[in-house]
Design an enzyme around this catalytic site. Structure first.
Site, mmCIF file in Angstrom:
data_model
loop_
_atom_site.group_PDB
_atom_site.id
_atom_site.type_symbol
_atom_site.label_atom_id
_atom_site.label_comp_id
_atom_site.label_asym_id
_atom_site.label_seq_id
_atom_site.Cartn_x
_atom_site.Cartn_y
_atom_site.Cartn_z
ATOM 1 N N ASN A 9 0.860 -1.157 -0.031
ATOM 2 C CA ASN A 9 -0.015 0.015 0.075
ATOM 3 C C ASN A 9 0.928 1.283 -0.046
ATOM 4 O O ASN A 9 1.585 1.365 1.132
ATOM 5 C CB ASN A 9 -0.863 -0.197 1.234
ATOM 6 C CG ASN A 9 -1.778 1.205 1.317
ATOM 7 O OD1 ASN A 9 -1.793 2.118 0.520
ATOM 8 N ND2 ASN A 9 -2.327 1.199 2.682
ATOM 9 N N LYS A 11 0.027 4.341 -0.333
ATOM 10 C CA LYS A 11 -0.662 5.728 0.541
ATOM 11 C C LYS A 11 -0.536 6.679 -0.555
ATOM 12 O O LYS A 11 -0.365 6.585 -1.610
ATOM 13 C CB LYS A 11 -0.162 5.495 1.805
ATOM 14 C CG LYS A 11 0.076 4.349 2.849
ATOM 15 C CD LYS A 11 0.012 4.355 4.137
ATOM 16 C CE LYS A 11 0.151 3.481 4.944
ATOM 17 N NZ LYS A 11 -0.072 3.412 6.320
ATOM 18 N N HIS A 95 -9.696 0.623 4.873
ATOM 19 C CA HIS A 95 -8.119 0.903 5.562
ATOM 20 C C HIS A 95 -8.405 1.538 6.903
ATOM 21 O O HIS A 95 -9.346 2.343 6.879
ATOM 22 C CB HIS A 95 -7.261 1.565 4.567
ATOM 23 C CG HIS A 95 -5.878 1.571 5.211
ATOM 24 N ND1 HIS A 95 -5.338 2.334 6.151
ATOM 25 C CD2 HIS A 95 -4.771 0.652 4.918
ATOM 26 C CE1 HIS A 95 -4.116 2.192 6.461
ATOM 27 N NE2 HIS A 95 -3.742 0.850 5.662
ATOM 28 N N GLU A 97 -7.078 4.127 7.932
ATOM 29 C CA GLU A 97 -6.680 5.536 7.788
ATOM 30 C C GLU A 97 -8.158 6.288 7.172
ATOM 31 O O GLU A 97 -8.622 7.214 7.517
ATOM 32 C CB GLU A 97 -5.592 5.735 6.993
ATOM 33 C CG GLU A 97 -4.331 5.537 7.647
ATOM 34 C CD GLU A 97 -3.018 5.000 6.871
ATOM 35 O OE1 GLU A 97 -3.047 4.970 5.739
ATOM 36 O OE2 GLU A 97 -2.068 4.645 7.760
ATOM 37 N N GLU A 167 -5.429 -5.502 10.378
ATOM 38 C CA GLU A 167 -4.252 -4.533 10.625
ATOM 39 C C GLU A 167 -4.562 -3.795 12.109
ATOM 40 O O GLU A 167 -5.423 -2.943 12.106
ATOM 41 C CB GLU A 167 -4.242 -3.726 9.451
ATOM 42 C CG GLU A 167 -3.878 -4.168 8.059
ATOM 43 C CD GLU A 167 -3.294 -2.921 7.250
ATOM 44 O OE1 GLU A 167 -2.239 -3.313 6.719
ATOM 45 O OE2 GLU A 167 -3.950 -1.999 7.058
ATOM 46 N N GLY A 173 2.448 1.759 10.882
ATOM 47 C CA GLY A 173 3.254 2.947 10.696
ATOM 48 C C GLY A 173 4.160 3.477 11.961
ATOM 49 O O GLY A 173 4.531 4.431 12.095
ATOM 50 N N SER A 213 3.471 -2.594 10.502
ATOM 51 C CA SER A 213 5.012 -2.519 10.443
ATOM 52 C C SER A 213 5.571 -3.935 10.007
ATOM 53 O O SER A 213 6.502 -4.443 10.662
ATOM 54 C CB SER A 213 5.368 -2.072 11.885
ATOM 55 O OG SER A 213 5.124 -0.683 12.478
HETATM 56 C C1 PEP Z 1 -0.776 -0.154 5.914
HETATM 57 O O1 PEP Z 1 -0.754 0.769 5.483
HETATM 58 O O2 PEP Z 1 -1.661 -0.985 5.711
HETATM 59 C C2 PEP Z 1 0.381 -0.524 6.788
HETATM 60 C C3 PEP Z 1 0.361 -1.724 7.485
HETATM 61 O O3 PEP Z 1 1.445 0.301 7.156
HETATM 62 P P1 PEP Z 1 2.956 -0.156 7.549
HETATM 63 O O4 PEP Z 1 3.323 -1.402 6.979
HETATM 64 O O5 PEP Z 1 3.737 1.174 7.412
HETATM 65 O O6 PEP Z 1 2.426 -0.449 9.168
#
Ligand code: PEP
Length: 251
Positions: A9, A11, A95, A97, A167, A173, A213
Site C-alpha cells: 500500500n 498510500k 483501511h 486510515e 491490521e 506505521g 509494520s
Molecule cells: C498499511 O498501510 O496498511 C500498513 C500496514 O502500514 P505499515 O506497514 O507502514 O505499518
C-alpha cells in the site's frame, strides 16, 4: 487452498515518475517469485502508468479506495469501473486510515465491497482494533463486529473472492508489530467467525493477511504462523529492496 499474497500500500506517496521507477525496479527483482501473489497499490494518479510497467509481469495492480456508486455527481471521487479500466484487479477497502480520517463505517465499507465484487474486483478488506480497544479488552469483539457488519448480505460464493487484512491500528506505521502469536490468534478469531457466518469451506480457504509494520526482518516469522497467509505492507513497500525481500519470505 489458501493463496499467499503480499500487497504493498503506497498510500499518498510517490509522484507518477517515482511510482514508475519503483514499479520498474520491482518488476526486475520480482520476476521469478513463486507461490505468492504480489499486488501493488499506488496512488490513483499513478495507476495507469504503473500498470503499463507491470502488465507483462507477475505483479498485479490494486487501488487504495473506491467510491460506492457506479457513477454520478461525486466530485473528486473514483468509481470501481474507473480503477478497473486502468488495470486494477484489487482494491483496498476499509483501511483504518479511511475509517479514522474519512469516518468510514462498516455500512459504507459493505457497500463498497459489494460494488467492487459486482464488477469483478477483488476487495482486500481491512479490519483491526485501536490501542484503546485493545487496552479495554475488546479487541476481538471489535474485529468480530467489523467482519460481521462489513460482510452483511455477501453470499458464500462472493465471500470466497474476498481477501481479509487484519491490521491492528496501533501497529500501523508505528514500528510496533503484533507478536506472531497475537497476529495468528486474531487471524484464528476471524477464521472462526467466518465459519460461523458462512462455513468451514470459507474459513479454510480465505486468505487473511497481516498488516502493521511488516518489514524484511519480521516477515519470515509472521509467514510461518498457521493462520497468516500474507501481508499488507505500508512503509516497507515504498522501497524496492525491502518489498522484494518481503515478497521472498521464507516460511
Ligand atoms: C498499511 O498501510 O496498511 C500498513 C500496514 O502500514 P505499515 O506497514 O507502514 O505499518
Amino acid at each position: 487452498m489458501r493463496r499467499n499474497i503480499i500487497a504493498g500500500n503506497w498510500k499518498m506517496y510517490k509522484t507518477t515518475q517515482e511510482a514508475v521507477q519503483l514499479a520498474e525496479s520491482l518488476k526486475k527483482s520480482i520476476s521469478l517469485v513463486q507461490d505468492v501473489e504480489v499486488v501493488v497499490c499506488p496512488p490513483s494518479t499513478s495507476l495507469l502508468s504503473v500498470y503499463e510497467v507491470i502488465k507483462d509481469s507477475p505483479i498485479k495492480l490494486g487501488a487504495q479506495n473506491i467510491y460506492p456508486e457506479k457513477e454520478g455527481a461525486y466530485t473528486g471521487e473514483i468509481s470501481p469501473a474507473m480503477i478497473k479500466d486502468v488495470g486494477c484487479e484489487f482494491v483496498i477497502i476499509g483501511h483504518s486510515e479511511r475509517r479514522k480520517y474519512f469516518h468510514e463505517t462498516d455500512e459504507l465499507i459493505n457497500k463498497k465491497i459489494k460494488l467492487a465484487l459486482s464488477i469483478g474486483l477483488t476487495p482486500i478488506v481491512c479490519v483491526g482494533e485501536t490501542l484503546e480497544e485493545r487496552e479495554k479488552g475488546v479487541a476481538e469483539d471489535t474485529v468480530i463486529n467489523q467482519i460481521t457488519n462489513g460482510l452483511v448480505g455477501i453470499s458464500q460464493e462472493d465471500m470466497l473472492k474476498i481477501i481479509i487484512a487484519y491490521e491492528p491500528v496501533w501497529a500501523i506505521g508505528t514500528g510496533k508489530t503484533a507478536t506472531p502469536d497475537v497476529a495468528d490468534g486474531m487471524h484464528l478469531v476471524i477464521r472462526t467467525q467466518l465459519s460461523k457466518i458462512y462455513s468451514s469451506v470459507v474459513s479454510d480457504s480465505i486468505s487473511i493477511l497481516y498488516g502493521g509494520s511488516v518489514k524484511p526482518d519480521n516477515i519470515d516469522i509472521l509467514m510461518s504462523q498457521e493462520n497468516i497467509d500474507g501481508a499488507l505492507v505500508g512503509g516497507a513497500a515504498l522501497n524496492s529492496e525491502s518489498f522484494s525481500r518481503i515478497v521472498q519470505f521464507k516460511k
